[in-house]
Design an enzyme around this catalytic site. Structure first.
Site, PDB file in Angstrom:
ATOM      1  N   GLY A  58       0.828  -1.206   0.000  1.00 13.77           N
ATOM      2  CA  GLY A  58       0.000   0.000   0.000  1.00 13.77           C
ATOM      3  C   GLY A  58       0.854   1.244   0.000  1.00 13.77           C
ATOM      4  O   GLY A  58       2.071   1.169  -0.209  1.00 13.77           O
ATOM      5  N   ASN A  59       0.242   2.381   0.206  1.00  9.22           N
ATOM      6  CA  ASN A  59       1.017   3.614   0.335  1.00  9.22           C
ATOM      7  C   ASN A  59       0.324   4.547   1.325  1.00  9.22           C
ATOM      8  O   ASN A  59      -0.739   4.234   1.836  1.00  9.22           O
ATOM      9  CB  ASN A  59       1.231   4.273  -1.040  1.00  9.22           C
TER      10      ASN A  59
END
Ligand code: C5P
Length: 222
Positions: free
Chosen positions: A30-31
């Protein structure tokens, strides 16, 4: 233009938040995108009278009033939901779409094995949603805007993105400005347009920036 509702009768599609790319049933790539900027844009467009579809990655934010929200997880799901929400007058790609995804999510949790101290993941490119929308043969909105989080050569990179992705506006985050960016409530942007013009917005609360950006888009659609 109706001063109170300059976007009455216009349809907007906005993407926001990160995407999560599954490695196995419990892990993902993810980020740090919070989705705040995209949600603020969707809210501002709705306040200006637009019919707004908000395609949201996994975030913990309330749905803005008057906005239709579609929740997605991965880049492929985001692309499918955005295309399903078209046609529209404007697409604003504020999502931090992952550029890479595991070739296939493992059906079971990956196990650590004695004697193996590395794990190799094969990643493949995700669809570039912004470029796909901007170059769509039949569904391209009249105005397509994207974001750019650059850490160096802001001008050159943002202008290259305008051309490469065939978009009308690129809002470049001034990364490194204290108190702005990903998880913050404030941001600072330089908006680059196809016609060569630029507009610096902020540092200011994301709500104020979103209103300025939506106003700019309303003027361009008028
Ligand atoms: O190329 P880069 O990721 O820097 O471009 C950022 C812009 O492109 C953002 O507007 C983002 O929403 C969009 N994007 C996309 N699909 C991707 C990668 C980025 O729509 N796979």
């Amino acid at each position: 233009m109706n001063a109170a509702a300059p976007l009455a009768g216009r349809r907007f599609v906005v993407s926001a938040g990160p995407t999560f790319e599954d490695i196995d049933p419990v892990r993902y790539i993810g980020n740090r995108s919070s989705g705040k900027m995209g949600f603020a844009i969707a809210a501002a467009a709705a306040r200006a009278g637009a019919d707004v579809a908000l395609v949201a990655g996994p975030v913990h934010l309330a749905t803005p009033e008057g906005v239709r929200r579609v929740d997605v997880r991965s880049a492929v799901q985001l692309r499918d939901a955005v295309l399903a929400a078209l046609p529209a007058d404007a697409y604003i790609g504020a999502a931090a779409v992952a550029d890479w995804t595991p070739r296939a999510a493992a059906p079971h949790k990956l196990k650590k094995r004695d004697g193996e101290d590395t794990l190799t993941l094969e990643l493949v490119r995700t669809p570039d949603v912004l470029a796909d929308v901007a170059s769509h043969a039949t569904l391209r909105p009249r105005l397509v805007a994207g974001f750019a989080a650059e850490t160096e050569q802001l001008d050159a990179n943002a202008r290259a993105k305008l051309e490469r992705k065939r978009v009308d506006l690129v809002a470049a985050n001034l990364v490194g400005t204290p108190g702005t960016g990903f998880e913050s409530d404030d941001n600072a942007l330089v908006v680059f347009a196809r016609d060569g013009s630029t507009l610096t917005l902020g540092p200011a609360p994301k709500r104020a920036l979103a209103e300025a950006l939506v106003q700019l888009i309303a003027e361009r659609l008028a």
